[in-house]
Design an enzyme around this catalytic site. Structure first.
Site, short mmCIF file in Angstrom:
data_model
loop_
_atom_site.label_atom_id
_atom_site.label_comp_id
_atom_site.label_asym_id
_atom_site.label_seq_id
_atom_site.Cartn_x
_atom_site.Cartn_y
_atom_site.Cartn_z
N THR A 19 1.17 -4.47 4.27
CA THR A 19 0.83 -4.85 5.64
C THR A 19 0.21 -6.24 5.76
O THR A 19 0.29 -6.86 6.82
CB THR A 19 -0.14 -3.83 6.28
OG1 THR A 19 -1.34 -3.77 5.50
CG2 THR A 19 0.51 -2.46 6.35
N ASP A 20 -0.43 -6.75 4.70
CA ASP A 20 -1.15 -8.01 4.82
C ASP A 20 -0.26 -9.16 5.28
O ASP A 20 -0.68 -9.99 6.10
CB ASP A 20 -1.82 -8.38 3.49
CG ASP A 20 -3.09 -7.59 3.24
OD1 ASP A 20 -3.53 -6.88 4.17
OD2 ASP A 20 -3.62 -7.66 2.13
N THR A 24 0.82 -1.21 0.00
CA THR A 24 0.00 0.00 0.00
C THR A 24 0.85 1.26 0.00
O THR A 24 0.51 2.26 -0.63
CB THR A 24 -0.95 0.00 1.21
OG1 THR A 24 -1.79 -1.15 1.16
CG2 THR A 24 -1.82 1.25 1.24
N SER A 67 1.39 -7.39 -1.07
CA SER A 67 2.00 -8.40 -0.20
C SER A 67 1.16 -9.66 -0.08
O SER A 67 1.66 -10.71 0.35
CB SER A 67 2.28 -7.82 1.19
OG SER A 67 1.10 -7.68 1.94
#
Length: 342
Positions: free
Chosen positions: A91-92, A11, A59
């Site tokens: 972030t995932d 992101t 990710s």
């Protein structure tokens, strides 16, 4: 001193387009410019590397094959005497990657920091700038090891867990306490580059011998099953490592334990069992309850490992690391970090 900055996408390197956010080359270039100015103002020379194209990847698409590529880049930078590594990441799966790197880079004498954002750079307010500057300051300080920096918190790589889907305070330190931001980080003129050298150990050298394709094939031998009341398991029968995410101390229904026993009854080498729980807090003890505790599988010849107090992200990364580093005996690696029942 010089530092390495690895851009993977996510992101923080995305722009918002019709239909949603996606990795964007122009945004990635703006990150390079911001970080270049930040480091050079402090007398630090940044060397940038985009691992999967200028825009990078979401990710959610990163897997153990990508982890091997990333680890090789970090290891090479450290062997060349790099003073620290900053990794921009989505972030995932950031907590999975930080857990993985904490295993690969045990004892690293400099800072290896992952950071990212929950919002794109063209969103108001955006959270990427504060995360970038905070993570960069950590590299200019004395915090050796693998860390995840997010929303003014520095979390040990092996303890990170993504707990919020869209809030800027996305990560928590599972069964641990984060280090909270100190404005003096990276501002001390007394900071010296660590004199200690680092080189890959035996397990890491074995792991880095894998190509991304072989890494994916090897890690596919691990299976996971999340237990819900009344639902069954879909077992392939060829797993080498099998993770069971049950309840409480590490319990699952007795009928599911019998299903596991029956599925692998004719195998000489039964899969290694990772006994985990949906309860995130505290130590897990899958042998605490008679009959429903996952550790009861040890009576049928299974080697069972307890999640203990680690996040699931770390346990998964550990399973992959064990299969790649010690394919002939992954239990040797698992037993270094997890309590075993056999």
């Amino acid at each position: 001193m010089n530092v390495r900055v690895l851009l993977t996408g996510g992101t923080i390197a995305s722009g918002f387009r019709e239909g949603g956010a996606e990795p964007d080359g122009a945004t990635a270039r703006s990150l390079v410019g911001l970080l270049d100015s930040f480091f050079r103002e402090r007398g630090v020379v940044p060397l940038f590397r985009s691992l999967w194209g200028e825009a990078g990847l979401d990710s959610s698409d990163l897997d153990p094959g990508h982890w091997v590529v990333l680890t090789r880049e970090v290891a090479e930078a450290l062997e060349e005497g790099c003073g620290g590594v900053l990794i921009l990441h989505g972030t995932d799966t950031m907590a999975y990657t930080s857990a993985w790197l904490s295993l690969c880079l045990a004892g690293v004498p400099v800072s290896v920091v992952l950071t990212g954002s929950q919002f794109t750079r063209d969103f108001t307010p955006e959270d990427g700038s504060v995360n970038l500057r905070g993570a960069a300051q950590v590299l200019c300080s004395s915090f050796p090891g693998v860390w995840l920096y997010f929303n003014w918190k520095l979390i040990p790589g092996a303890r990170a867990h993504k707990a919020r889907a869209s809030h800027p305070d996305a990560f928590v330190s599972t069964n641990g306490i984060p280090v909270y931001f100190n404005p003096e980080w990276g501002l001390s003129s007394s900071f010296e580059h660590p004199k200690k050298t680092w080189s890959p150990g035996k397990d890491l050298r074995a792991l880095l011998a894998h190509t991304p394709e072989t890494a994916r094939a090897v890690c596919s031998r691990m299976g996971w099953h999340f237990c819900f009341p009344g639902c069954g398991l879909c077992l392939r029968g060829d797993e080498e490592v099998l993770g069971l995410v049950g309840y409480g101390a590490g319990n699952v229904p007795q009928r599911l334990l019998r299903q596991v026993e029956e599925t692998y009854a004719k195998r000489d080498r039964k899969p290694l069992i990772l006994a985990c729980s949906q309860a995130e807090g505290d130590f897990k003890n899958p042998g605490a309850y008679r009959n429903v505790g996952i550790a009861s599988l040890s009576r049928s010849g299974f080697r069972v490992f307890s999640q203990m107090d680690s996040p699931l992200e770390f346990v998964h990364a550990l399973g992959c690391f064990a299969l790649l580093a010690r394919p002939e005996a992954p239990e040797d690696v698992l037993s270094r970090h997890l309590k075993t029942f056999s």
